[in-house]
Scaffold this motif. Sequence first.
Motif, PDB file in Angstrom:
ATOM      1  N   THR A  45       0.868  -1.153  -0.058  1.00 26.48           N
ATOM      2  CA  THR A  45      -0.063  -0.020   0.201  1.00 26.48           C
ATOM      3  C   THR A  45       0.843   1.339  -0.030  1.00 26.48           C
ATOM      4  O   THR A  45       1.720   1.289   0.703  1.00 26.48           O
ATOM      5  N   THR A  46       0.535   2.398  -0.679  1.00 30.19           N
ATOM      6  CA  THR A  46       1.453   3.369  -1.021  1.00 30.19           C
ATOM      7  C   THR A  46       0.456   4.596  -0.944  1.00 30.19           C
ATOM      8  O   THR A  46      -0.520   4.492  -1.438  1.00 30.19           O
ATOM      9  N   THR A  47       0.919   5.654  -0.110  1.00 30.74           N
ATOM     10  CA  THR A  47       0.154   6.878  -0.161  1.00 30.74           C
ATOM     11  C   THR A  47       0.619   7.944  -0.850  1.00 30.74           C
ATOM     12  O   THR A  47       1.960   8.176  -0.673  1.00 30.74           O
ATOM     13  N   LEU A  48       0.269   8.495  -1.828  1.00 27.89           N
ATOM     14  CA  LEU A  48       0.691   9.824  -2.354  1.00 27.89           C
ATOM     15  C   LEU A  48      -0.121  11.055  -1.896  1.00 27.89           C
ATOM     16  O   LEU A  48      -1.480  11.210  -1.775  1.00 27.89           O
ATOM     17  N   TYR A  94      -8.191  12.688 -10.416  1.00 22.03           N
ATOM     18  CA  TYR A  94      -7.985  12.264 -11.810  1.00 22.03           C
ATOM     19  C   TYR A  94      -7.392  10.875 -11.647  1.00 22.03           C
ATOM     20  O   TYR A  94      -7.302   9.901 -12.586  1.00 22.03           O
ATOM     21  N   LEU A  95      -6.362  10.621 -10.646  1.00 23.25           N
ATOM     22  CA  LEU A  95      -5.737   9.380 -10.652  1.00 23.25           C
ATOM     23  C   LEU A  95      -6.621   8.203 -10.421  1.00 23.25           C
ATOM     24  O   LEU A  95      -6.048   7.073 -10.394  1.00 23.25           O
ATOM     25  N   THR A  96      -7.653   8.439  -9.791  1.00 16.55           N
ATOM     26  CA  THR A  96      -8.699   7.279  -9.532  1.00 16.55           C
ATOM     27  C   THR A  96      -9.170   6.771 -10.877  1.00 16.55           C
ATOM     28  O   THR A  96      -9.856   5.552 -10.845  1.00 16.55           O
ATOM     29  N   VAL A 139      -7.305   2.300  -6.417  1.00 15.57           N
ATOM     30  CA  VAL A 139      -6.901   3.559  -5.817  1.00 15.57           C
ATOM     31  C   VAL A 139      -8.241   4.319  -5.204  1.00 15.57           C
ATOM     32  O   VAL A 139      -9.057   4.453  -5.725  1.00 15.57           O
ATOM     33  N   GLN A 140      -7.812   4.286  -3.815  1.00 16.14           N
ATOM     34  CA  GLN A 140      -8.711   5.191  -3.104  1.00 16.14           C
ATOM     35  C   GLN A 140      -8.445   6.725  -2.767  1.00 16.14           C
ATOM     36  O   GLN A 140      -7.380   6.864  -2.256  1.00 16.14           O
ATOM     37  N   LEU A 141      -9.654   7.424  -3.082  1.00 17.22           N
ATOM     38  CA  LEU A 141      -9.328   8.787  -2.751  1.00 17.22           C
ATOM     39  C   LEU A 141      -9.642   8.860  -1.139  1.00 17.22           C
ATOM     40  O   LEU A 141     -10.700   9.061  -0.878  1.00 17.22           O
TER      41      LEU A 141
END
Length: 510
Positions: free
Chosen positions: A409-412, A423-425, A434-436
């Motif tokens: 799991t990565t957080t940006l 938009y990355l979702t 990808v969870q906003l």
Amino acid sequence: MTDDYLSRVGTLIRDARRHKKLTQSELAEALQTSQSAVARIEQGKQNLSLETLARISEALDTEVVAVASSTPLNLRIKGGRKLSGEIDVRTSKNAAVACLCAALLNKGKTTLRNLARIEEVNRITEVLASIGVKTRWLPDSSDLEITPPAVLDLDAMDETAARRTRTILMFLGPLLHQFGEFQLPNAGGCDLGSRTVEPHLFALRAFGLDVVASHGYYHAKVDSSVRPSKPIILTERGDTVTENALFAAALYDGETVIHNASPNYMVQDLCFMLEKFGVRIDGVGTTTLRVHGVQEINKDVEYHPSEDPIEAMTLVAAAVVTESEITIRRVPIEFMEIELTLLEGMGMKYDIEGDEYVSANGKTRLIDITTKPGPLKAPKDKIHPMPFPGLNIDNLPFFAVIAAYAQGTTTLHDWVYENRAIYLTELNALGARVQLMDPHRVMIQGPTKWRAAEVMSPPALRPAVVILLGMLAAPGVSVLRNIYVIDRGYEELDTRLNKLGADIQTFRDI
């Protein structure tokens, strides 16, 4: 026809030919001409009569000129393919923009060598041409020659082109030296949320500029008696804010000190170009710039913008998610060190080929790297951008598709823009998770079992390319619709990826 128009028509002809699945030789045979002539047409290097356009339209079974203004360009991607081979990083979009605006400071001829031939450059050259600046692509090259008129005609500005790019805001610095009063259309460009122009205006007030925004315009008045009396402290370490301050300082015959300046790659390119204009700048590459301006710039100058670290990151990300070994040449390493270090921490391996060398500008350090395919793991900490020398703000989105490939799991944290994380979702349509978390943060769970999908291109450049990279990884046929925003920042990205083994076809709905 103008060179710019020929270039756009040539691109349209190329797209229509590919849609018909014809080679250049096959189209040449239908037109009773040579393959090299078709190549020149598609490169925008061949004058075209109405008769020739009609023959091309008949051969391709499409109205070439009519389609150009009515239907968007799409991509059809057959994903899941390995890439291989070598590819050069091309020159920087953002450096090109800065250098084009800087040419307004020069009463002589400015020639920009090996310039990125992208839509953003096209929009700016359209605006420049409309106000009397002569721009000309030199034959058989990507060199742009820029010759200003004695007096710019701002009343004739092409507002449609101007409103399609935020670059118009960067005209403020050059124009304040030439006019006591003027107006510019409100800026456009990528849809990334509300981005205030106040830092620009704050910096330029030191040179007597006062701007009021109303009814779709920036109304500017200049008090030429006002000059910097103390160091200019930028309220935002922004790239374009720093560039506008540099434009203003370049034609101030005295010393201007700029604190909290951006030392990023496009700002350094601009400084190197201003030095060719005769402006002395101390502290290039730091957050404090001392600019020793001149009263007038009137000389013939040529400049080579440096390579694009954002394109370099794009190619690295393409190699990672397609598990490919490719050699990426001309990587501006000074502006990629943090990104590559983060990737090494995630398990990426790469080789540096040969010794370090310099760009054609004589300043920027370059290396060649060969990527090595292999598994990645999520980083222990979140990934977030910082002003240079931190992780580049424009490179952050590429870590979304890389994180989708990696285990864990990565957080940006995209703290700069309100909308870009959303938009990355769109990667979820391709099988990503990808969870906003909020307008600035996404959490990405990998690895992804990629699947093909049809997606409308997001209205922001880097997220749109991220979707394209996900489609390269996804087995099957994906469609990315309306890719104008990608053409704003990349030159022939589809063609160049195809040379590495990708299968990307352009088409229009006709």
